[in-house]
Design an enzyme around this catalytic site. Structure first.
Site, PDB file in Angstrom:
ATOM      1  N   GLY A  98       0.827  -1.207   0.000  1.00  0.00           N
ATOM      2  CA  GLY A  98       0.000   0.000   0.000  1.00  0.00           C
ATOM      3  C   GLY A  98       0.859   1.255   0.000  1.00  0.00           C
ATOM      4  O   GLY A  98       0.546   2.242  -0.683  1.00  0.00           O
ATOM      5  N   GLN A 122       3.804  29.077  -4.165  1.00  0.00           N
ATOM      6  CA  GLN A 122       4.659  30.272  -4.116  1.00  0.00           C
ATOM      7  C   GLN A 122       4.898  30.834  -5.528  1.00  0.00           C
ATOM      8  O   GLN A 122       4.844  32.044  -5.740  1.00  0.00           O
ATOM      9  CB  GLN A 122       6.002  29.904  -3.452  1.00  0.00           C
ATOM     10  N   GLU A 180      -1.761   5.533   5.832  1.00  0.00           N
ATOM     11  CA  GLU A 180      -0.943   4.314   5.658  1.00  0.00           C
ATOM     12  C   GLU A 180       0.396   4.468   6.388  1.00  0.00           C
ATOM     13  O   GLU A 180       1.443   4.011   5.941  1.00  0.00           O
ATOM     14  CB  GLU A 180      -0.790   3.953   4.177  1.00  0.00           C
TER      15      GLU A 180
HETATM   16  C1  LIG Z   1      -8.057  10.746   4.392  1.00  0.00           C
HETATM   17  C2  LIG Z   1      -7.697   9.562   5.235  1.00  0.00           C
HETATM   18  C3  LIG Z   1      -7.977   8.287   4.764  1.00  0.00           C
HETATM   19  C4  LIG Z   1      -7.657   7.174   5.530  1.00  0.00           C
HETATM   20  N1  LIG Z   1      -7.985   5.920   5.082  1.00  0.00           N
HETATM   21  C5  LIG Z   1      -7.833   4.841   5.898  1.00  0.00           C
HETATM   22  C6  LIG Z   1      -8.319   3.556   5.514  1.00  0.00           C
HETATM   23  O1  LIG Z   1      -8.844   3.360   4.414  1.00  0.00           O
HETATM   24  N2  LIG Z   1      -8.202   2.530   6.394  1.00  0.00           N
HETATM   25  C7  LIG Z   1      -7.629   2.697   7.615  1.00  0.00           C
HETATM   26  O2  LIG Z   1      -7.549   1.709   8.364  1.00  0.00           O
HETATM   27  N3  LIG Z   1      -7.141   3.905   8.016  1.00  0.00           N
HETATM   28  C8  LIG Z   1      -7.236   4.970   7.185  1.00  0.00           C
HETATM   29  N4  LIG Z   1      -6.777   6.216   7.583  1.00  0.00           N
HETATM   30  C9  LIG Z   1      -6.207   6.368   8.907  1.00  0.00           C
HETATM   31  C10 LIG Z   1      -4.723   6.687   8.907  1.00  0.00           C
HETATM   32  O3  LIG Z   1      -3.978   5.552   8.535  1.00  0.00           O
HETATM   33  C11 LIG Z   1      -4.357   7.236  10.293  1.00  0.00           C
HETATM   34  O4  LIG Z   1      -4.909   8.544  10.356  1.00  0.00           O
HETATM   35  C12 LIG Z   1      -2.877   7.274  10.538  1.00  0.00           C
HETATM   36  O5  LIG Z   1      -2.376   5.969  10.674  1.00  0.00           O
HETATM   37  C13 LIG Z   1      -2.510   8.090  11.781  1.00  0.00           C
HETATM   38  O6  LIG Z   1      -3.294   7.736  12.880  1.00  0.00           O
HETATM   39  P1  LIG Z   1      -4.036   8.870  13.749  1.00  0.00           P
HETATM   40  O7  LIG Z   1      -4.756   9.740  12.786  1.00  0.00           O
HETATM   41  O8  LIG Z   1      -4.812   8.199  14.806  1.00  0.00           O
HETATM   42  O9  LIG Z   1      -2.845   9.712  14.368  1.00  0.00           O
HETATM   43  P2  LIG Z   1      -2.057   9.377  15.728  1.00  0.00           P
HETATM   44  O10 LIG Z   1      -1.591   7.970  15.710  1.00  0.00           O
HETATM   45  O11 LIG Z   1      -2.873   9.813  16.877  1.00  0.00           O
HETATM   46  O12 LIG Z   1      -0.800  10.324  15.592  1.00  0.00           O
HETATM   47  C14 LIG Z   1      -0.794  11.704  15.975  1.00  0.00           C
HETATM   48  C15 LIG Z   1       0.624  12.238  15.790  1.00  0.00           C
HETATM   49  O13 LIG Z   1       1.508  11.536  16.700  1.00  0.00           O
HETATM   50  C16 LIG Z   1       2.579  10.974  15.951  1.00  0.00           C
HETATM   51  N5  LIG Z   1       3.013   9.720  16.579  1.00  0.00           N
HETATM   52  C17 LIG Z   1       2.243   8.672  16.955  1.00  0.00           C
HETATM   53  N6  LIG Z   1       3.012   7.693  17.473  1.00  0.00           N
HETATM   54  C18 LIG Z   1       4.287   8.134  17.409  1.00  0.00           C
HETATM   55  C19 LIG Z   1       5.554   7.590  17.780  1.00  0.00           C
HETATM   56  N7  LIG Z   1       5.672   6.373  18.312  1.00  0.00           N
HETATM   57  N8  LIG Z   1       6.672   8.351  17.581  1.00  0.00           N
HETATM   58  C20 LIG Z   1       6.581   9.579  17.029  1.00  0.00           C
HETATM   59  N9  LIG Z   1       5.422  10.148  16.651  1.00  0.00           N
HETATM   60  C21 LIG Z   1       4.306   9.437  16.843  1.00  0.00           C
HETATM   61  C22 LIG Z   1       2.024  10.742  14.567  1.00  0.00           C
HETATM   62  O14 LIG Z   1       3.045  10.602  13.597  1.00  0.00           O
HETATM   63  C23 LIG Z   1       1.182  11.982  14.391  1.00  0.00           C
HETATM   64  O15 LIG Z   1       2.008  13.061  13.999  1.00  0.00           O
HETATM   65  C24 LIG Z   1      -7.034   7.342   6.787  1.00  0.00           C
HETATM   66  C25 LIG Z   1      -6.741   8.635   7.249  1.00  0.00           C
HETATM   67  C26 LIG Z   1      -7.059   9.735   6.488  1.00  0.00           C
HETATM   68  C27 LIG Z   1      -6.746  11.112   7.020  1.00  0.00           C
END
Ligand SMILES: Cc1cc2nc3c(=O)[nH]c(=O)nc-3n(C[C@H](O)[C@H](O)[C@H](O)COP(=O)(O)OP(=O)(O)OC[C@H]3O[C@@H](n4cnc5c(N)ncnc54)[C@H](O)[C@@H]3O)c2cc1C
Length: 387
Positions: A248, A342, A369
């Site tokens: 993916g 820009q 992803e």
């Molecule tokens: C438009 C869109 C489509 C999507 N489609 C799918 C889909 O089809 N199927 C699916 O299952 N998911 C999907 N997702 C979910 C996506 O994979 C998650 O949003 C992503 O994995 C991040 O998880 P979170 O949003 O909960 O952020 P969080 O995990 O809460 O992260 C918040 C911040 O903390 C940081 N962080 C977290 N852990 C650590 C660490 N250990 N060290 C350093 N930094 C860290 C992250 O990098 C981020 O900056 C989609 C998301 C979006 C926005």
């Protein structure tokens, strides 16, 4: 000017031409309006299916095109350059649910789903993330309990791309006891169809970018999934999901490169037309350097991506290269689209010109992803020999 450093085979050139012509005729003219209205265009699924673009890496016995990963990514870049929302539909479908069923499904499951998925009669989705399990996806709480010949699923999935239009959703759910939180072990993958009682489509997200791609919440309320829809081993679903994400992430890298390429092409054209101080702005070194850096970062991202795809097709493990390709391409897309805005000046900041949309669309490639931070964790772990 050729955009690809790697030589294209005859088949790749044909697929690229097909994708480019289709994107120019059927997608690009509508991309701005679909974005503005957050409109998902159902006929796109039918048309992509007719072209074979929804079964690109499936073998011919399942009515797929049977092309290699590199060829698939070439098509994806073309679609993404026209509309990133169309590209994510295609990427999720081809890289995740179809590949999971192909790799881990039984013959009966493959017969039941893959041909329809290749034709575009069933659009696929992938449901791993939950409200409290994003980067730490193995903390997912959706529970599956075996009851005779069915599994009963309860829980909520967030951010499901194609979630309100999909005919088949790969759902990861915990199959061990609710109190036995054992990370990625004890999670199964289920082939879920929307006709199952207890399958509910929740809120649709109102997003910054990728607005023509629906992203929805799904809730499962005592949803009974036939045992025949469990994919492979009931404790290995998380492993299957992670292995599929290695594919993916290559798709998301191709999407990011398509967005960046479109931003560069628009910038090159605009810099040739826009005059200030009596000259086209392309004559200013400050603009030329930006364009040169944009082109260089795109070429580097594409070269890494196709090297990773070739390694995958040789059967090598590409986890860290897949993460590197996604990290580099997504940060390139964000950087390149920022430069494009820009170069357009004030006109880059309004919806009348396309770079504003490309800038918004690029951002998500650094998030889904696996965020850029998670890609760096994967790469750093590989440096220490950890998986
Ligand atoms: C438009 C869109 C489509 C999507 N489609 C799918 C889909 O089809 N199927 C699916 O299952 N998911 C999907 N997702 C979910 C996506 O994979 C998650 O949003 C992503 O994995 C991040 O998880 P979170 O949003 O909960 O952020 P969080 O995990 O809460 O992260 C918040 C911040 O903390 C940081 N962080 C977290 N852990 C650590 C660490 N250990 N060290 C350093 N930094 C860290 C992250 O990098 C981020 O900056 C989609 C998301 C979006 C926005």
């Amino acid at each position: 000017m050729s955009w690809a450093l790697h030589p294209l085979s005859e088949e790749q050139s044909e697929v690229q031409k097909l994708a480019r012509e289709f994107a120019a005729a059927e997608i690009a003219p509508h991309a701005a309006a679909w974005d503005q209205d957050a409109h998902f265009e159902p006929s796109l699924v039918t048309k992509l299916g007719e072209l074979g673009f929804l079964g690109m890496m499936l073998p011919e016995e399942y009515e797929g095109l049977g092309v290699d990963t590199g060829t698939y990514l070439i098509a994806l870049e073309e679609i993404a350059a026209a509309d990133a929302s169309a590209a994510v539909l295609m990427s999720v479908h081809n890289s995740l649910p179809t590949q999971m069923i192909l790799r881990y499904g039984s013959d009966e499951q493959k017969d039941r789903f893959l041909k329809k998925m290749a034709r575009g009669e069933l659009l696929g989705a992938f449901a791993l993330s939950e409200p409290d399990a994003g980067s730490d996806a193995s903390a997912l709480a959706t529970q599956a309990v075996k009851d005779g010949e069915t599994w009963v699923l309860n829980g909520t999935k967030s951010w499901v791309t194609n979630g309100n239009t999909a005919g088949v959703v790969l759902v990861m759910a915990r199959t061990d006891k609710p109190d036995a939180r054992r990370g990625g072990r004890g999670i199964g993958a289920f082939i879920v169809t929307p006709d199952l009682p207890g399958y509910n489509i929740g809120k649709k997200e109102d997003k910054m970018g990728l607005r023509a791609s629906p992203t929805v919440q799904l809730t499962f309320d005592n949803m009974r999934v036939p045992a025949a829809n469990l994919l492979g081993d009931p404790t290995q679903g998380f492993v299957y999901a992670m292995q599929s994400l290695d594919n993916g992430r290559l798709g998301i890298a191709a999407q990011a490169i398509g967005i960046a390429r479109a931003a560069l092409e628009h910038s090159v054209a605009y810099a040739g037309e826009r005059k200030q101080f009596g000259h086209a702005i392309k004559e200013f070194e400050g603009i030329q350097f930006k364009l040169a850096d944009m082109a260089t970062r795109i070429a580097g991202s594409r070269a890494l991506l196709h090297a990773a795809a070739a390694a995958k097709d040789r059967g090598e493990s590409v986890r860290q290269f897949s993460s590197m390709a996604k990290l580099m391409a997504s940060e390139t897309a964000m950087w390149v689209t920022t430069q494009a805005v820009q170069i357009f000046g004030g006109y880059g900041y309004v919806k009348e010109y396309p770079v504003e949309r490309l800038f918004r669309d690029a951002k998500v490639t650094e998030i889904y992803e696996g965020t850029s931070e998670i890609q760096r964790i994967v790469i750093a772990r590989a440096l220490y020999g950890q998986s």
